[in-house]
Design a protein around this motif. Structure first.
Motif, mmCIF file in Angstrom:
data_model
loop_
_atom_site.group_PDB
_atom_site.id
_atom_site.type_symbol
_atom_site.label_atom_id
_atom_site.label_comp_id
_atom_site.label_asym_id
_atom_site.label_seq_id
_atom_site.Cartn_x
_atom_site.Cartn_y
_atom_site.Cartn_z
ATOM 1 N N GLN A 166 17.323 68.253 -61.605
ATOM 2 C CA GLN A 166 15.899 68.234 -61.240
ATOM 3 C C GLN A 166 15.557 66.928 -60.511
ATOM 4 O OE1 GLN A 166 12.993 68.069 -64.370
ATOM 5 N NE2 GLN A 166 11.378 68.924 -63.086
ATOM 6 N N GLY A 218 13.849 66.151 -56.873
ATOM 7 C CA GLY A 218 12.756 65.194 -56.700
ATOM 8 C C GLY A 218 13.082 64.170 -55.622
ATOM 9 N N LEU A 246 12.598 65.523 -52.309
ATOM 10 C CA LEU A 246 11.184 65.625 -51.939
ATOM 11 C C LEU A 246 10.589 64.265 -51.572
ATOM 12 C CD1 LEU A 246 9.990 68.313 -54.506
ATOM 13 C CD2 LEU A 246 10.461 68.601 -52.083
ATOM 14 N N TYR A 247 10.969 63.207 -52.313
ATOM 15 C CA TYR A 247 10.463 61.871 -51.918
ATOM 16 C C TYR A 247 10.860 61.592 -50.468
ATOM 17 C CZ TYR A 247 10.749 60.780 -57.027
ATOM 18 O OH TYR A 247 10.674 60.776 -58.380
ATOM 19 N N SER A 257 9.182 63.696 -47.829
ATOM 20 C CA SER A 257 7.817 63.189 -47.663
ATOM 21 C C SER A 257 7.823 61.930 -46.789
ATOM 22 C CB SER A 257 7.196 63.011 -49.053
ATOM 23 O OG SER A 257 6.424 61.864 -49.170
ATOM 24 N N GLU A 265 8.401 62.994 -43.194
ATOM 25 C CA GLU A 265 7.236 63.614 -42.561
ATOM 26 C C GLU A 265 6.247 62.576 -42.043
ATOM 27 O OE1 GLU A 265 6.943 66.680 -45.959
ATOM 28 O OE2 GLU A 265 5.810 67.582 -44.317
ATOM 29 N N ARG A 311 8.265 69.615 -42.387
ATOM 30 C CA ARG A 311 9.143 70.023 -43.476
ATOM 31 C C ARG A 311 9.905 71.296 -43.125
ATOM 32 N NH1 ARG A 311 8.817 69.798 -49.057
ATOM 33 N NH2 ARG A 311 8.013 67.724 -48.679
ATOM 34 N N ARG A 370 12.037 54.267 -55.908
ATOM 35 C CA ARG A 370 11.907 55.287 -56.957
ATOM 36 C C ARG A 370 13.273 55.897 -57.265
ATOM 37 N NH1 ARG A 370 6.582 56.693 -57.393
ATOM 38 N NH2 ARG A 370 7.131 58.392 -58.789
ATOM 39 N N VAL A 372 1.467 57.403 -54.365
ATOM 40 C CA VAL A 372 2.899 57.454 -54.661
ATOM 41 C C VAL A 372 3.680 58.281 -53.642
ATOM 42 C CG1 VAL A 372 2.704 57.047 -57.133
ATOM 43 C CG2 VAL A 372 2.530 59.400 -56.268
ATOM 44 N N GLY A 373 2.994 59.075 -52.828
ATOM 45 C CA GLY A 373 3.714 59.899 -51.857
ATOM 46 C C GLY A 373 2.921 61.148 -51.559
ATOM 47 N N SER A 374 3.587 62.130 -50.995
ATOM 48 C CA SER A 374 2.867 63.342 -50.621
ATOM 49 C C SER A 374 3.708 64.562 -50.970
ATOM 50 C CB SER A 374 2.541 63.320 -49.128
ATOM 51 O OG SER A 374 3.731 63.247 -48.375
ATOM 52 N N LEU A 375 3.097 65.726 -50.893
ATOM 53 C CA LEU A 375 3.816 66.979 -51.109
ATOM 54 C C LEU A 375 3.032 68.134 -50.502
ATOM 55 C CD1 LEU A 375 2.019 68.360 -53.536
ATOM 56 C CD2 LEU A 375 3.451 66.959 -54.993
ATOM 57 N N ASP A 420 5.515 67.431 -61.502
ATOM 58 C CA ASP A 420 6.970 67.580 -61.523
ATOM 59 C C ASP A 420 7.686 66.570 -60.631
ATOM 60 O OD1 ASP A 420 6.630 69.677 -63.227
ATOM 61 O OD2 ASP A 420 6.878 71.246 -61.714
ATOM 62 N N VAL A 421 7.062 66.251 -59.494
ATOM 63 C CA VAL A 421 7.758 65.375 -58.546
ATOM 64 C C VAL A 421 7.556 63.900 -58.899
ATOM 65 C CG1 VAL A 421 7.951 64.672 -56.126
ATOM 66 C CG2 VAL A 421 7.592 67.073 -56.679
ATOM 67 N N TYR A 422 6.348 63.531 -59.322
ATOM 68 C CA TYR A 422 6.049 62.101 -59.440
ATOM 69 C C TYR A 422 5.888 61.572 -60.863
ATOM 70 C CZ TYR A 422 5.634 62.192 -54.392
ATOM 71 O OH TYR A 422 5.906 62.326 -53.051
ATOM 72 N N ARG A 458 8.017 62.524 -63.811
ATOM 73 C CA ARG A 458 9.036 63.065 -64.720
ATOM 74 C C ARG A 458 9.377 62.114 -65.866
ATOM 75 N NH1 ARG A 458 11.093 64.381 -59.937
ATOM 76 N NH2 ARG A 458 12.727 62.812 -59.982
ATOM 77 N N ARG A 459 8.962 60.834 -65.737
ATOM 78 C CA ARG A 459 9.311 59.860 -66.777
ATOM 79 C C ARG A 459 8.067 59.108 -67.260
ATOM 80 N NH1 ARG A 459 13.564 60.453 -63.596
ATOM 81 N NH2 ARG A 459 15.632 60.570 -64.516
#
Lengths: 362, 97
Positions: free
Chosen positions: A75, A79, A82-83, A86, A89, A95, A155, B26-29, B43-45, B47-48
Motif C-alpha cells: 500500500q 502511496g 501517488l505522491y 502529484s 502533475e 495523470r 515523505r 501536503v500534496g494533491s490527488l 489513504d494517501v496522506y 497512513r501513519r
C-alpha cells in the motif's frame, strides 16, 4: 530567446546557484521541465509497477503478521506512486497521459521490477537490498532543486525505512531457521545482488544526462558514487545476516577506504531496459489489465458524483436563464457531454446532449 | 476507451498534524467528488497518524499570486524595517524587553 526570457533564465540560474528550490509556477527552461517530467514519471511508474513482485506473495504470506506487514508495504508503494504523480502533475503532465505512456511502453520504470519473485525470501531481499538501494538513491533527492519532487522524496524516505528494516528482519528470522531457509535466503540474495547494483543506472562514463542534471541540482550524486555508497553500507549488513554477496572481487580497499567490487552485466541491463527482461511483458500487461478493468469503476464514480449534483440541484435550484434550464443543470450538461456513460445514466439529458457527445468522441 | 475517459478533478490536500497546528498543504490527488477526495486523502496522506483533520479543496478553486509579480506584490513590505522589533535600539540594561 527574448529579452524577458533571458532575464528569467538569469533568475532561474541564480535560484539554483543559491541551492534554493524551483517551485511549480516559476519560469524554468523547457529542458529542465522535460528532464524532471521524465525522471519523476519514471520514479512514479517504478513505485506502481513495484507493487507487483511483492503483491505476488500477499496471499501466500506465512503468517498473519507477515501478511499485514506486506499489505502495508505494498500500500505504501501505491502511496509513493501517488505522491510522485502529484509532483509530476505540477510540471504540467496529466495523470491520464502518464498512465497511458506507462502501459504503452513510452515511459520507463526501474528495471529491477522486471525480475520475478520466486520465493518468500525474495520479499525480504527486496526490502533489504532493493529498498536499500532505493534509499541510497532517494535520500540525496530530498534536496533536489524542484520543490514538489523534494517534498515527495522526504515523505517517501521516511516510509522506506520501514520497508528496509522489515526486509532485513524477515531475512534474519529465516537465517535463524532451518538449513533450507538459510539456503533460500542465500539463493535469493544471489539473484538480486546484481540487479540491485544496476538500479543506480549505467556507469558515469555512459550516463550522458548526469552532468546537466547535476548542474541543475536535479541529481546530487553520480550513479557510480551512489553505487559505491550502497555497497559500502551493505557489506556489514550482509555480514550481520550471515549471507555471502555473490561477488568474488568484493574486497575492502584500505587506500580508498571503500570496497572494490565487480560491475554488473551491463549487457543484461540494456536488454531488460529495452523490454526483454524476464517479466517486462507480464508487468505491463498486468498494469494495463488493472487500468482497463477499473474503467467501469471510474466511470461509475464519475456518474455518481454528477448524479449527486443533479439531485442537489433539483432540490435547490431556483435560478433559471433565458432558455429555461436551471443554472445548475446547465453546468451538469456541459460536464455530462464529456463522458458518454454519465449521459446514458441520465436519460432526461440524453436528447439535449447527444450532438455534443458525438462531437467530443474521437 | 481511454481517449473518451474524463479525468477526475484535482484536489489540493491540507492536513492538520495535531491539535494546535495549522493545516498544511501536503500534496494533491484526483477524486470524482468531495467525499472521495477526503477518503483518498486519508489513504494517501495519513497512513501513519499524520493528521487529525483534512481539508480537500478543488485545485481550480485556489487563487494564487503569480511568481512573475512577486517583486511588486511583496515590495510594500520591503522598506518597512520599522515593523520588526530589531529596528529599535534598547539599552542593554533595560530588562524584560
Amino acid at each position: 530567446m527574448t529579452v524577458s526570457e533571458a532575464d528569467q533564465l538569469v533568475d532561474f540560474e541564480a535560484t539554483i546557484a543559491r541551492h534554493d528550490r524551483i517551485e511549480p509556477r516559476d519560469w524554468m527552461p523547457e529542458k529542465y521541465r522535460a528532464t524532471l517530467v521524465r525522471q519523476v514519471a519514471q520514479h512514479a511508474h517504478s513505485e506502481i509497477i513495484g507493487m507487483q513482485p511483492e503483491g505476488n506473495w500477499i496471499t501466500r504470506a506465512p503468517s498473519l503478521r507477515r501478511k499485514a506487514i506486506l499489505l502495508a508495504k505494498v500500500q505504501d508503494e501505491a502511496g509513493h506512486g501517488l505522491y510522485l504523480y502529484s509532483a509530476c502533475e505540477t510540471l504540467g503532465a496529466s495523470r491520464q497521459d502518464l498512465t497511458l505512456k506507462l502501459i504503452e511502453g513510452r515511459q520507463k520504470y526501474s528495471s529491477i521490477f522486471n525480475y520475478p519473485t520466486l520465493s518468500y525470501a525474495d520479499v525480504g531481499t527486496i526490502g533489504w537490498l532493493v529498498d536499500g538501494a532505493a534509499i541510497a538513491n532517494q535520500v540525496p533527492l530530498c534536496r533536489t532543486s524542484y520543490g514538489p519532487y523534494g517534498r515527495a522524496m522526504i515523505r517517501i524516505c521516511k516510509e522506506e525505512s520501514f520497508h528496509q528494516r522489515q526486509g532485513f528482519e524477515l531475512l534474519s528470522t529465516m537465517m535463524r531457521g532451518t538449513d533450507a531457509q538459510r539456503a533460500m535466503v542465500q539463493e535469493s540474495v544471489d539473484r538480486f545482488w546484481w540487479p540491485a547494483l544496476m538500479m543506480f543506472g549505467p556507469p558515469d562514463v555512459d550516463s550522458p544526462n548526469t552532468e546537466q542534471s547535476m548542474a541543475w541540482g536535479i541529481k546530487r550524486d553520480t550513479n557510480d558514487e551512489l553505487r559505491q555508497k550502497f555497497v559500502d553500507m551493505t557489506v556489514p549488513q550482509a555480514r550481520a545476516l550471515g549471507v555471502t554477496l555473490p561477488d568474488p572481487d568484493l574486497v575492502w580497499d584500505e587506500e580508498r577506504q571503500a570496497h572494490d567490487f565487480a560491475q554488473p552485466d551491463w549487457d543484461e541491463f540494456a536488454t531488460v531496459v529495452k523490454g526483454s527482461g524476464p517479466c517486462n511483458a507480464q508487468r505491463i500487461a498486468h498494469r494495463r489489465r488493472a487500468h482497463e478493468d477499473g474503467a467501469w469503476v471510474r466511470e461509475a464514480a464519475t456518474a455518481f458524483a454528477h448524479g449527486g449534483l443533479e439531485a442537489r440541484s433539483a432540490r435547490t435550484s431556483t435560478s433559471v436563464d433565458e432558455s429555461g434550464a436551471p443554472a445548475a443543470q446547465r453546468g451538469l450538461e456541459a460536464r455530462s457531454a464529456r463522458t458518454s456513460t454519465s449521459v446514458v445514466a441520465r436519460g432526461g439529458l440524453e436528447a439535449q446532449t447527444s450532438t455534443s457527445v458525438e462531437a467530443s468522441t474521437p | 476507451m481511454s481517449g473518451v475517459e474524463q479525468e477526475w478533478p484535482l484536489y489540493e490536500i491540507f492536513v492538520r498534524g495535531k491539535r494546535g497546528l495549522n493545516h498544511v498543504h501536503v500534496g494533491s490527488l484526483h477524486a470524482a467528488d468531495d467525499e472521495m477526495a477526503l477518503r483518498h486523502a486519508r489513504d494517501v496522506y495519513t497512513r501513519r497518524n499524520e493528521g487529525v483533520s483534512i481539508w480537500a479543496v478543488r485545485a481550480d478553486a485556489v487563487v494564487a499570486s503569480s511568481p512573475d509579480e512577486k517583486d511588486p506584490l511583496f515590495a510594500p513590505a520591503g522598506d518597512k524595517v520599522y515593523r520588526h522589533p530589531t529596528f529599535y535600539a534598547i539599552p542593554d540594561d533595560v530588562p524584560y524587553m
